[in-house]
Design a protein around this motif. Structure first.
Motif, mmCIF file in Angstrom:
data_model
loop_
_atom_site.group_PDB
_atom_site.id
_atom_site.type_symbol
_atom_site.label_atom_id
_atom_site.label_comp_id
_atom_site.label_asym_id
_atom_site.label_seq_id
_atom_site.Cartn_x
_atom_site.Cartn_y
_atom_site.Cartn_z
ATOM 1 N N THR A 148 -64.425 115.691 90.512
ATOM 2 C CA THR A 148 -63.189 115.685 91.298
ATOM 3 C C THR A 148 -61.984 115.640 90.370
ATOM 4 O OG1 THR A 148 -64.219 114.601 93.195
ATOM 5 C CG2 THR A 148 -61.836 114.405 92.999
ATOM 6 N N THR A 149 -62.052 114.779 89.358
ATOM 7 C CA THR A 149 -60.957 114.684 88.390
ATOM 8 C C THR A 149 -60.746 116.007 87.662
ATOM 9 O OG1 THR A 149 -61.409 112.316 88.032
ATOM 10 C CG2 THR A 149 -60.127 113.459 86.340
ATOM 11 N N SER A 199 -61.235 109.339 96.335
ATOM 12 C CA SER A 199 -61.865 108.015 96.221
ATOM 13 C C SER A 199 -61.746 107.239 97.521
ATOM 14 C CB SER A 199 -61.216 107.227 95.078
ATOM 15 O OG SER A 199 -61.383 107.892 93.844
ATOM 16 N N CYS A 228 -53.561 115.534 89.589
ATOM 17 C CA CYS A 228 -54.954 115.127 89.418
ATOM 18 C C CYS A 228 -55.171 113.690 89.864
ATOM 19 C CB CYS A 228 -55.333 115.295 87.947
ATOM 20 S SG CYS A 228 -56.901 114.570 87.476
ATOM 21 N N THR A 280 -57.358 112.548 93.139
ATOM 22 C CA THR A 280 -58.548 111.727 92.863
ATOM 23 C C THR A 280 -58.499 110.437 93.669
ATOM 24 O OG1 THR A 280 -58.738 112.670 90.637
ATOM 25 C CG2 THR A 280 -59.929 110.613 91.061
ATOM 26 N N ILE A 307 -55.642 106.753 86.736
ATOM 27 C CA ILE A 307 -56.432 106.602 87.958
ATOM 28 C C ILE A 307 -56.725 105.126 88.238
ATOM 29 C CG2 ILE A 307 -58.732 107.058 88.938
ATOM 30 C CD1 ILE A 307 -58.557 109.850 87.728
ATOM 31 N N TYR A 359 -64.910 103.363 88.085
ATOM 32 C CA TYR A 359 -64.460 104.547 87.347
ATOM 33 C C TYR A 359 -64.588 104.341 85.840
ATOM 34 C CZ TYR A 359 -61.797 108.839 86.652
ATOM 35 O OH TYR A 359 -61.407 110.115 86.302
ATOM 36 N N LEU A 415 -66.763 111.582 91.056
ATOM 37 C CA LEU A 415 -65.431 111.239 90.555
ATOM 38 C C LEU A 415 -65.065 112.068 89.326
ATOM 39 C CD1 LEU A 415 -65.568 107.356 90.954
ATOM 40 C CD2 LEU A 415 -64.296 108.987 92.362
#
Length: 385
Positions: free
Chosen positions: A145-146, A178, A170, A174, A25, A196, A142
């Motif tokens: 969501t992940t 974001s 994923c 994400t 990410i 993050y 976050l």
């Protein structure tokens, strides 16, 4: 103790891949790899190195087994076939599709928490942008969501996940979430991604990635339960484990060093960051520090290697005709570390060997580069100085 810890270990093994996702990410924050030719060279080392470690380790296991069995390599499957009496009873094929890895109720719960956290974050930015709770709400958004997008990706059809790993789904989703949060709060995608991983576990300051990386340690240690569950099989294959560890650690270090030199990768930092490509993330960071490499880039390369192995490792071994459970496990664990190991969770005999190969290869490489003479020779081979 095993009976008490095993249920938790199974749960952590199921979630193990998502604990590697922070490095993916935050990939946009990593330094550039150079022009297109340099990027191609780097991916050549990652993919070529994966094949080299996978097959050199697996074939070393088969070679040792062949020598110890008087000239014939007998796989675990073949052993099983000789021990089980063949039944003449007609077999009824169950056409029921296998259950999804995660329930839809779990997905809906995680998604709802993510939405609630996201709405709270936007509301706080509008009404109280200096609130001490703002980072907590954003990190919660976050994190959930992940988790929810990982569950979503894992529940997609098998034909899709064979090509696109749930971590790719994923990561992409994400990033989209974001970017949406950045638009709604007047921030930027880079700023959101920087938060993050904050490098702390403080409740009000931690990022989503910090929580996931914290859980990576217990998840890797919990693999010992799977090893213990197959302790008899492992005890019978001590020579294979020992030889394969030597092959994967020495071959991984010196083979990669030779490859980056032959390909003339321009940046010395990138050359050094590639040396830990087949080492699991926590120890790859240690090796990168010892060698003077870019730690963030090294971890990113590790995750990309693991992602490739998790996606295609089993298919590659199948295509090569390697069916021996010990060879498959030791090969994938040495070549694709944690992500590759997690992908073999359904291969009950191969899985513990993948876990031990991951652990021993990483440990052996860390010890090797800590020896001044070995470190000097690896650096000389990789850099030519």
């Amino acid at each position: 103790m095993y009976q008490i810890l095993n249920p938790g270990a199974i749960l952590l093994a199921k979630w193990l891949p998502v604990f590697f996702v922070p490095s993916l990410i935050t990939l946009p924050l990593a330094g550039g790899l150079g022009n297109a030719i340099e990027v191609l060279k780097v991916f050549s080392v990652i993919i070529g190195g994966f094949f080299f470690t996978l097959f050199s380790t697996a074939w070393s296991v088969l070679g040792i087994r062949k020598l110890m069995n008087g000239g014939s390599a007998v796989s675990e499957d073949e052993k099983l076939e000789t021990e089980v009496e063949v039944s003449t009873t007609p077999v009824t094929i169950n056409s029921t599709p296998p259950p999804k890895p995660f329930s839809m109720a779990l997905f809906r719960t995680l998604k709802s928490i993510a939405w609630l956290s996201g709405i709270s974050t936007v509301a706080l930015v509008k009404k109280s942008p200096t609130s001490k709770w703002l980072n907590l709400c954003q990190s919660s958004f976050l994190l959930f969501t992940t988790l929810s997008t990982f569950v979503f990706g894992a529940n997609l059809p098998k034909s899709f996940t064979k090509v696109v790993h749930p971590l790719v789904t994923c990561t992409g989703l994400t990033w989209v979430a974001s970017k949406l949060l950045a638009l709604l709060t007047g921030s930027t995608l880079i700023s959101i991604l920087q938060s993050y991983k904050a490098g702390t576990l403080s409740l009000l300051s931690a990022g989503a990635g910090d929580v996931l990386l914290f859980l990576l340690g217990p998840a890797v240690v919990a693999l010992s339960c799977q090893m213990y569950g197959r302790k008899q099989l492992m005890r019978e294959n001590i020579p294979e484990v020992g030889i394969s560890t030597l092959v994967s650690s020495l071959g991984g270090l010196y083979g990669t060093a030779a490859a980056v030199r032959v390909l003339s990768i321009a940046s010395p930092t990138i050359r050094l960051s590639l040396l830990s490509r087949n080492i699991t993330s926590p120890l790859a960071m240690a090796i990168a520090s010892i060698l003077g490499a870019d730690v963030s880039l090294a971890v990113t390369i590790v995750v990309l290697t693991g992602l490739f192995g998790a996606n295609f490792g089993a298919s590659i071994l199948d295509a090569a005709g390697i069916k021996d459970a010990v060879a498959r496990g030791l090969g994938i664990g040495a070549a694709a570390h944690g992500l590759g190991t997690a992908a073999f969770a359904n291969e009950k005999d191969a899985f513990p060997f993948a876990a031990i190969a991951m652990a021993l290869t990483a440990s052996a490489c860390t010890v090797l580069v800590s020896v001044p003479a070995v470190k000097k020779s690896v650096l000389k081979l990789a850099l030519g100085v």
